[in-house]
Design a protein around this motif. Structure first.
Motif, PDB file in Angstrom:
ATOM      1  N   ASP A  54      20.348 -35.312 -30.428  1.00  0.00           N
ATOM      2  CA  ASP A  54      21.342 -36.399 -30.666  1.00  0.00           C
ATOM      3  C   ASP A  54      21.498 -37.414 -29.596  1.00  0.00           C
ATOM      4  O   ASP A  54      20.802 -37.199 -28.603  1.00  0.00           O
ATOM      5  N   ALA A  55      22.349 -38.276 -29.570  1.00  0.00           N
ATOM      6  CA  ALA A  55      22.611 -39.568 -28.754  1.00  0.00           C
ATOM      7  C   ALA A  55      22.906 -39.010 -27.267  1.00  0.00           C
ATOM      8  O   ALA A  55      22.359 -39.545 -26.177  1.00  0.00           O
ATOM      9  N   HIS A  56      23.181 -37.805 -27.196  1.00  0.00           N
ATOM     10  CA  HIS A  56      23.538 -37.292 -25.743  1.00  0.00           C
ATOM     11  C   HIS A  56      22.155 -36.414 -25.196  1.00  0.00           C
ATOM     12  O   HIS A  56      22.386 -35.896 -24.311  1.00  0.00           O
ATOM     13  N   GLY A  57      21.439 -36.451 -26.075  1.00  0.00           N
ATOM     14  CA  GLY A  57      20.278 -35.147 -25.642  1.00  0.00           C
ATOM     15  C   GLY A  57      20.288 -34.133 -26.080  1.00  0.00           C
ATOM     16  O   GLY A  57      19.605 -33.220 -25.689  1.00  0.00           O
ATOM     17  N   GLY A  58      21.418 -33.368 -26.926  1.00  0.00           N
ATOM     18  CA  GLY A  58      21.599 -32.212 -27.126  1.00  0.00           C
ATOM     19  C   GLY A  58      20.727 -31.830 -28.532  1.00  0.00           C
ATOM     20  O   GLY A  58      20.645 -32.728 -29.395  1.00  0.00           O
ATOM     21  N   ASP A  79      20.821 -39.126 -17.459  1.00  0.00           N
ATOM     22  CA  ASP A  79      19.926 -39.661 -16.736  1.00  0.00           C
ATOM     23  C   ASP A  79      19.922 -38.806 -15.156  1.00  0.00           C
ATOM     24  O   ASP A  79      19.148 -39.606 -14.416  1.00  0.00           O
ATOM     25  N   ALA A  80      20.247 -37.683 -15.307  1.00  0.00           N
ATOM     26  CA  ALA A  80      20.009 -37.028 -14.210  1.00  0.00           C
ATOM     27  C   ALA A  80      18.693 -37.046 -13.631  1.00  0.00           C
ATOM     28  O   ALA A  80      17.893 -37.149 -14.170  1.00  0.00           O
ATOM     29  N   PRO A  81      18.445 -36.956 -12.298  1.00  0.00           N
ATOM     30  CA  PRO A  81      17.112 -37.010 -11.710  1.00  0.00           C
ATOM     31  C   PRO A  81      16.288 -35.725 -12.132  1.00  0.00           C
ATOM     32  O   PRO A  81      16.803 -34.637 -12.563  1.00  0.00           O
ATOM     33  N   PRO A 122      15.272 -31.620 -15.501  1.00  0.00           N
ATOM     34  CA  PRO A 122      16.301 -32.020 -14.680  1.00  0.00           C
ATOM     35  C   PRO A 122      16.123 -31.475 -13.343  1.00  0.00           C
ATOM     36  O   PRO A 122      15.585 -30.186 -13.357  1.00  0.00           O
ATOM     37  N   ALA A 123      16.297 -32.067 -12.225  1.00  0.00           N
ATOM     38  CA  ALA A 123      16.008 -31.478 -10.900  1.00  0.00           C
ATOM     39  C   ALA A 123      16.873 -30.362 -10.443  1.00  0.00           C
ATOM     40  O   ALA A 123      16.724 -29.491  -9.987  1.00  0.00           O
ATOM     41  N   GLU A 124      18.264 -30.473 -10.916  1.00  0.00           N
ATOM     42  CA  GLU A 124      19.310 -29.498 -10.821  1.00  0.00           C
ATOM     43  C   GLU A 124      19.060 -28.748 -12.225  1.00  0.00           C
ATOM     44  O   GLU A 124      19.134 -29.061 -13.296  1.00  0.00           O
ATOM     45  N   PRO A 125      18.361 -27.436 -11.901  1.00  0.00           N
ATOM     46  CA  PRO A 125      17.646 -26.585 -13.035  1.00  0.00           C
ATOM     47  C   PRO A 125      19.051 -26.431 -13.937  1.00  0.00           C
ATOM     48  O   PRO A 125      20.060 -26.130 -13.888  1.00  0.00           O
TER      49      PRO A 125
END
Ligand code: LLP
Length: 419
Positions: A5-9, A336-338, A361-364
């Motif tokens: 979806d638009a939020h990436g879910g 857009d998280a790193p 995502p860098a933050e797992p």
């Protein structure tokens, strides 16, 4: 339909995968299947036959979950089975015996007996020796066995060596040079064997129709000469093997394979014969996900980053066995998280328990999804390392319609203690 979806879910049939999993409450690792996607894949394939008589014999080995088999059977699929167990399951799922082909290079007597008693469309003989064994079993049961000969076309295909089956060195099928012996065996056993078809299966995960079409042409040519010799053939079975796009492309669509087979039989004037195909993967793989939770990240001073997840090679063997790559994505969108390159690995004590390096995502993320896991995932899972079999969740119309929880470690301990 599985989409983001638009939020990436991730969404299945319009519903959020994360919400579906919460509703199912079955923990991880869990296979999640979109039954509607599978039914649509079957309908797409069927369109590839146009008005040609056909039978889509779903290869149960790809995914033998009852809900999957029943969903495909409702959509008119028959079955390609390779064991007494798969035969019994196909029949219990309501597939008529006349829509079942029994394949496999080592069928035991009790399995042949079950197939003959059920009256399957054909037992697909893999050798001249097997023809004699089928004849003996038919005699013992007082039946006439409908058989096909699986022809080994002697063709190399562009796929992983473990799943190429139509070349000279492969254990499968009867080489063209040995077919004379097969025809003699059929004549010798004319009172117990009825040749009703010819079949082949050149390999799995084919990304082009070229070799499949050549094998179909060879089968059609052989079938024409058999028909001319008086054999009352009713079908030609060109096998399965239709590839899917695991992320590196697959130009050929399943319907293209069907169309290639139709063209081959029509060229030989055999358009009246039923075309049987045996797809497994292409009907189910893209509509299955393996959801896993992150156990822990592990980052070394040298800058290596491993993401240890709770699914391992015992749950999804394909990467370890075929160096297969399944896309790994976060379960919920990370905006857009790193990002960082993570080597995604399972908990099993083998270095091959490795799903490859993925951009995450860098933050797992707390949970990830391994894509295209609907075929040869659960069906090849084991309890290696004392790990219980994963859960399975079935989705239809955006709703959870069934869920088998993960087996418990206690079951495993009890089973092993009993040995
Ligand atoms: N028919 C026969 C006789 C087969 O041996 C197979 C697969 C099929 C049909 C179905 O092929 P499919 O349409 O699924 O490609 N575990 C491997 C694949 C093994 C295929 C074995 N035979 C994998 O995960 O890639």
């Amino acid at each position: 339909m599985i989409e983001r979806d638009a939020h990436g879910g991730l969404r299945i049939g319009g519903a959020s995968l994360a919400a579906l999993l919460e509703a199912a409450a079955c923990g991880t690792p869990a296979y999640v299947y979109d039954l509607d996607g599978m039914a649509e894949a079957l309908a797409d394939l069927v369109r590839g036959f146009g008005d040609a008589p056909h039978l889509v014999a779903y290869a149960l080995k790809a995914n033998s979950a009852g809900r999957v088999v029943r969903a495909l059977a409702e959509g008119s699929a028959g079955a390609d089975v390779v064991s007494g167990g798969e035969l019994a399951l196909a029949l219990a799922c309501g597939i008529a015996p006349s829509r079942v082909v029994f394949s496999g290079v080592g069928k035991r007597d009790d399995e042949l007996d079950a197939a003959l008693a059920a009256g399957v469309l054909a037992v697909q003989a893999e050798s001249v020796e097997e023809l004699e064994r089928i004849a003996a079993r038919a005699r013992a049961l007082g039946r006439v066995a409908r058989v096909s000969i699986r022809v080994n076309p002697g063709l190399e295909v562009d796929t992983h060596a473990h799943v190429a089956t139509g070349h000279d060195e492969a254990k499968f099928g009867v080489a063209e040079a040995d077919l004379g012996d097969a025809w003699s065996a059929l004549e010798r056993n004319a009172s117990t064997l009825a040749l009703t078809g010819l079949s082949s299966h050149v390999g799995s995960q084919l990304v082009s129709t070229d070799t499949y079409a050549r094998a179909a042409e060879q089968l059609a040519r052989l079938a024409r000469s058999r028909v001319a010799a008086g054999a009352p053939l009713s079908f030609i079975d060109t096998g399965g093997g239709f590839g899917i796009d695991y992320g590196s492309g697959c130009p050929a669509r399943p319907a293209d394979f069907a169309a290639a087979a139709v063209a081959a039989v029509r060229r030989e004037g055999l358009g009246h014969l039923t075309l049987v195909v045996e797809p497994g993967r292409s009907l189910v793989a893209p509509w299955g996900l393996l959801v896993a939770s992150t156990i822990a990240p592990k980052v070394s001073r040298a800058g290596r980053r491993w993401l240890v997840i709770d699914a391992g090679m015992n749950d999804l063997l394909r990467p370890a066995l075929y160096q297969a790559r399944h896309r790994v994505e976060p379960l919920v969108g990370a905006g857009d998280a790193p990002r960082a390159a993570w080597r995604v690995v399972g908990p099993v004590c083998e270095s091959s328990d490795d799903f490859g390096t993925h951009d995450l995502p860098a933050e797992p993320p707390g949970a990830v999804v391994l894509r295209d896991a609907g075929a040869y995932g659960y069906s090849m899972a084991s309890r290696y390392n004392g790990r219980p079999l994963p859960a399975e969740v079935f989705v239809r119309g955006g709703q959870v319609v069934g869920c088998t929880p993960r087996a418990s470690a206690d079951d495993w301990v009890r089973d092993r203690l009993a040995t």
